[in-house]
Design a protein around this motif. Structure first.
Motif, PDB file in Angstrom:
ATOM      1  N   VAL A  44       1.246  -4.570   0.023  1.00  0.00           N
ATOM      2  CA  VAL A  44       2.182  -5.241  -0.883  1.00  0.00           C
ATOM      3  C   VAL A  44       1.349  -6.069  -1.856  1.00  0.00           C
ATOM      4  CG1 VAL A  44       4.083  -6.877  -1.076  1.00  0.00           C
ATOM      5  CG2 VAL A  44       3.962  -5.339   0.907  1.00  0.00           C
ATOM      6  N   ASP A  45       1.453  -5.761  -3.125  1.00  0.00           N
ATOM      7  CA  ASP A  45       0.675  -6.457  -4.158  1.00  0.00           C
ATOM      8  C   ASP A  45      -0.822  -6.461  -3.833  1.00  0.00           C
ATOM      9  OD1 ASP A  45       2.993  -7.021  -5.639  1.00  0.00           O
ATOM     10  OD2 ASP A  45       3.338  -8.893  -4.533  1.00  0.00           O
ATOM     11  N   GLY A  46      -1.308  -5.365  -3.266  1.00  0.00           N
ATOM     12  CA  GLY A  46      -2.723  -5.221  -2.969  1.00  0.00           C
ATOM     13  C   GLY A  46      -3.159  -5.833  -1.646  1.00  0.00           C
ATOM     14  N   ASN A  47      -2.234  -6.486  -0.939  1.00  0.00           N
ATOM     15  CA  ASN A  47      -2.552  -7.137   0.326  1.00  0.00           C
ATOM     16  C   ASN A  47      -1.872  -6.424   1.483  1.00  0.00           C
ATOM     17  OD1 ASN A  47      -4.108  -9.240  -0.917  1.00  0.00           O
ATOM     18  ND2 ASN A  47      -2.176 -10.101  -1.627  1.00  0.00           N
ATOM     19  N   LEU A  48      -2.360  -6.672   2.708  1.00  0.00           N
ATOM     20  CA  LEU A  48      -1.863  -5.996   3.898  1.00  0.00           C
ATOM     21  C   LEU A  48      -0.773  -6.826   4.572  1.00  0.00           C
ATOM     22  CD1 LEU A  48      -2.220  -3.649   5.965  1.00  0.00           C
ATOM     23  CD2 LEU A  48      -3.949  -5.099   7.093  1.00  0.00           C
ATOM     24  N   LYS A  49       0.395  -6.222   4.751  1.00  0.00           N
ATOM     25  CA  LYS A  49       1.499  -6.849   5.486  1.00  0.00           C
ATOM     26  C   LYS A  49       1.741  -6.022   6.734  1.00  0.00           C
ATOM     27  CE  LYS A  49       6.406  -7.993   5.296  1.00  0.00           C
ATOM     28  NZ  LYS A  49       7.659  -7.828   4.516  1.00  0.00           N
ATOM     29  N   GLU A  50       1.797  -6.692   7.902  1.00  0.00           N
ATOM     30  CA  GLU A  50       2.022  -6.009   9.171  1.00  0.00           C
ATOM     31  C   GLU A  50       3.168  -6.687   9.906  1.00  0.00           C
ATOM     32  OE1 GLU A  50      -2.175  -4.828  10.898  1.00  0.00           O
ATOM     33  OE2 GLU A  50      -2.206  -6.840  10.022  1.00  0.00           O
ATOM     34  N   ILE A  51       4.107  -5.870  10.405  1.00  0.00           N
ATOM     35  CA  ILE A  51       5.207  -6.370  11.222  1.00  0.00           C
ATOM     36  C   ILE A  51       5.038  -5.752  12.602  1.00  0.00           C
ATOM     37  CG2 ILE A  51       7.708  -6.490  11.517  1.00  0.00           C
ATOM     38  CD1 ILE A  51       7.926  -6.134   8.450  1.00  0.00           C
ATOM     39  N   LEU A  52       4.741  -6.602  13.591  1.00  0.00           N
ATOM     40  CA  LEU A  52       4.465  -6.152  14.952  1.00  0.00           C
ATOM     41  C   LEU A  52       5.612  -6.562  15.864  1.00  0.00           C
ATOM     42  CD1 LEU A  52       1.663  -7.540  13.628  1.00  0.00           C
ATOM     43  CD2 LEU A  52       0.757  -6.282  15.546  1.00  0.00           C
ATOM     44  N   THR A  53       6.060  -5.631  16.703  1.00  0.00           N
ATOM     45  CA  THR A  53       7.155  -5.914  17.633  1.00  0.00           C
ATOM     46  C   THR A  53       6.760  -5.445  19.027  1.00  0.00           C
ATOM     47  OG1 THR A  53       8.775  -5.615  15.864  1.00  0.00           O
ATOM     48  CG2 THR A  53       9.604  -5.538  18.117  1.00  0.00           C
ATOM     49  N   PHE A  54       6.974  -6.311  20.018  1.00  0.00           N
ATOM     50  CA  PHE A  54       6.732  -5.978  21.416  1.00  0.00           C
ATOM     51  C   PHE A  54       7.913  -6.481  22.237  1.00  0.00           C
ATOM     52  CE2 PHE A  54       5.150  -6.878  25.686  1.00  0.00           C
ATOM     53  CZ  PHE A  54       4.550  -5.675  26.003  1.00  0.00           C
ATOM     54  N   ASN A  55       8.573  -5.570  22.942  1.00  0.00           N
ATOM     55  CA  ASN A  55       9.724  -5.922  23.780  1.00  0.00           C
ATOM     56  C   ASN A  55      10.712  -6.846  23.067  1.00  0.00           C
ATOM     57  OD1 ASN A  55       8.942  -4.313  25.911  1.00  0.00           O
ATOM     58  ND2 ASN A  55       7.947  -5.964  27.023  1.00  0.00           N
ATOM     59  N   GLY A  56      11.003  -6.533  21.812  1.00  0.00           N
ATOM     60  CA  GLY A  56      12.008  -7.284  21.059  1.00  0.00           C
ATOM     61  C   GLY A  56      11.509  -8.532  20.367  1.00  0.00           C
ATOM     62  N   LYS A  57      10.265  -8.923  20.544  1.00  0.00           N
ATOM     63  CA  LYS A  57       9.691 -10.099  19.876  1.00  0.00           C
ATOM     64  C   LYS A  57       8.870  -9.616  18.691  1.00  0.00           C
ATOM     65  CE  LYS A  57      11.215 -12.766  23.135  1.00  0.00           C
ATOM     66  NZ  LYS A  57      12.425 -13.528  22.955  1.00  0.00           N
ATOM     67  N   THR A  58       9.059 -10.242  17.539  1.00  0.00           N
ATOM     68  CA  THR A  58       8.429  -9.767  16.301  1.00  0.00           C
ATOM     69  C   THR A  58       7.571 -10.844  15.651  1.00  0.00           C
ATOM     70  OG1 THR A  58      10.238  -8.226  15.903  1.00  0.00           O
ATOM     71  CG2 THR A  58       8.899  -8.821  13.996  1.00  0.00           C
ATOM     72  N   MET A  59       6.401 -10.421  15.166  1.00  0.00           N
ATOM     73  CA  MET A  59       5.511 -11.275  14.393  1.00  0.00           C
ATOM     74  C   MET A  59       5.214 -10.564  13.076  1.00  0.00           C
ATOM     75  SD  MET A  59       1.542 -12.433  15.130  1.00  0.00           S
ATOM     76  CE  MET A  59       0.840 -10.795  14.997  1.00  0.00           C
ATOM     77  N   THR A  60       5.133 -11.335  12.007  1.00  0.00           N
ATOM     78  CA  THR A  60       4.716 -10.784  10.717  1.00  0.00           C
ATOM     79  C   THR A  60       3.415 -11.476  10.332  1.00  0.00           C
ATOM     80  OG1 THR A  60       7.016 -10.467  10.062  1.00  0.00           O
ATOM     81  CG2 THR A  60       5.360 -10.436   8.305  1.00  0.00           C
ATOM     82  N   ARG A  61       2.441 -10.674   9.874  1.00  0.00           N
ATOM     83  CA  ARG A  61       1.197 -11.274   9.391  1.00  0.00           C
ATOM     84  C   ARG A  61       0.825 -10.668   8.043  1.00  0.00           C
ATOM     85  NH1 ARG A  61      -2.649  -9.201  14.270  1.00  0.00           N
ATOM     86  NH2 ARG A  61      -2.502  -6.976  13.860  1.00  0.00           N
ATOM     87  N   TRP A  62       0.239 -11.522   7.200  1.00  0.00           N
ATOM     88  CA  TRP A  62      -0.208 -11.117   5.880  1.00  0.00           C
ATOM     89  C   TRP A  62      -1.697 -11.366   5.785  1.00  0.00           C
ATOM     90  CZ3 TRP A  62       4.185 -13.801   6.975  1.00  0.00           C
ATOM     91  CH2 TRP A  62       5.383 -13.281   6.524  1.00  0.00           C
ATOM     92  N   SER A  63      -2.422 -10.363   5.288  1.00  0.00           N
ATOM     93  CA  SER A  63      -3.863 -10.476   5.104  1.00  0.00           C
ATOM     94  C   SER A  63      -4.198 -10.178   3.653  1.00  0.00           C
ATOM     95  CB  SER A  63      -4.603  -9.505   6.034  1.00  0.00           C
ATOM     96  OG  SER A  63      -4.335  -9.828   7.389  1.00  0.00           O
ATOM     97  N   VAL A  64      -5.078 -10.975   3.084  1.00  0.00           N
ATOM     98  CA  VAL A  64      -5.457 -10.878   1.679  1.00  0.00           C
ATOM     99  C   VAL A  64      -6.666  -9.973   1.527  1.00  0.00           C
ATOM    100  CG1 VAL A  64      -6.197 -12.214  -0.336  1.00  0.00           C
ATOM    101  CG2 VAL A  64      -4.545 -13.189   1.271  1.00  0.00           C
ATOM    102  N   LYS A  65      -6.623  -9.083   0.540  1.00  0.00           N
ATOM    103  CA  LYS A  65      -7.734  -8.181   0.302  1.00  0.00           C
ATOM    104  C   LYS A  65      -8.938  -8.953  -0.224  1.00  0.00           C
ATOM    105  CE  LYS A  65      -8.850  -3.607  -1.249  1.00  0.00           C
ATOM    106  NZ  LYS A  65      -8.312  -2.349  -1.703  1.00  0.00           N
ATOM    107  N   GLU A  66     -10.099  -8.638   0.359  1.00  0.00           N
ATOM    108  CA  GLU A  66     -11.348  -9.289  -0.086  1.00  0.00           C
ATOM    109  C   GLU A  66     -11.879  -8.616  -1.330  1.00  0.00           C
ATOM    110  OE1 GLU A  66     -13.698 -11.343   3.413  1.00  0.00           O
ATOM    111  OE2 GLU A  66     -13.704  -9.194   3.673  1.00  0.00           O
TER     112      GLU A  66
END
Length: 126
Positions: free
Chosen positions: A104-126
């Protein structure tokens, strides 16, 4: 859009909740909460290598789209999962875990889900 590149964690939401659901210890959660890993992704056709560099360890996952692979997940957990490309998103899934990644806009967006619990993380491109 290509996933190839190097990305540094910028922010995340619901890390503690997801790490607890996975079974991480309090020490692992504290270490993870304060780390800013670098994710290096290389792509060769349908073959991907995802290297995550943490202060205390480095994990490397290699997979081919559509082929089940043994992968290292959060907190060092190992599982067999299949990764597919759905539109512009990389989707990794098995019975208990999923990860949807996109650029997204050159950066990495990850949505992780385990047993119904969700985390979103954003990482900026170097």
């Amino acid at each position: 859009m290509s996933f190839a590149g190097s990305f540094v964690l910028d922010k995340r939401e619901n890390y503690d909740e997801l790490a607890t659901a996975i079974g991480a210890s309090n020490d692992q959660i504290a270490r993870g909460r304060n780390s800013r890993p670098t994710t290096e992704i290389t792509v060769d056709g349908e073959k991907y290598t995802v290297k995550r560099i943490f202060p205390h360890q480095t994990t490397v996952n290699k997979f081919t789209l559509g082929v089940p692979a043994k992968l290292t997940l959060l907190e060092g957990k190992r599982a067999v999962a299949t990764v597919t490309l759905q539109g512009s998103k990389l989707v990794m899934s098995n019975d208990n875990f999923s990860c949807v990644s996109e650029i997204v806009d050159g950066n990495l967006k990850e949505i992780l889900t385990f047993n119904g619990k969700t985390m979103t993380r954003w990482s900026v491109k170097e």
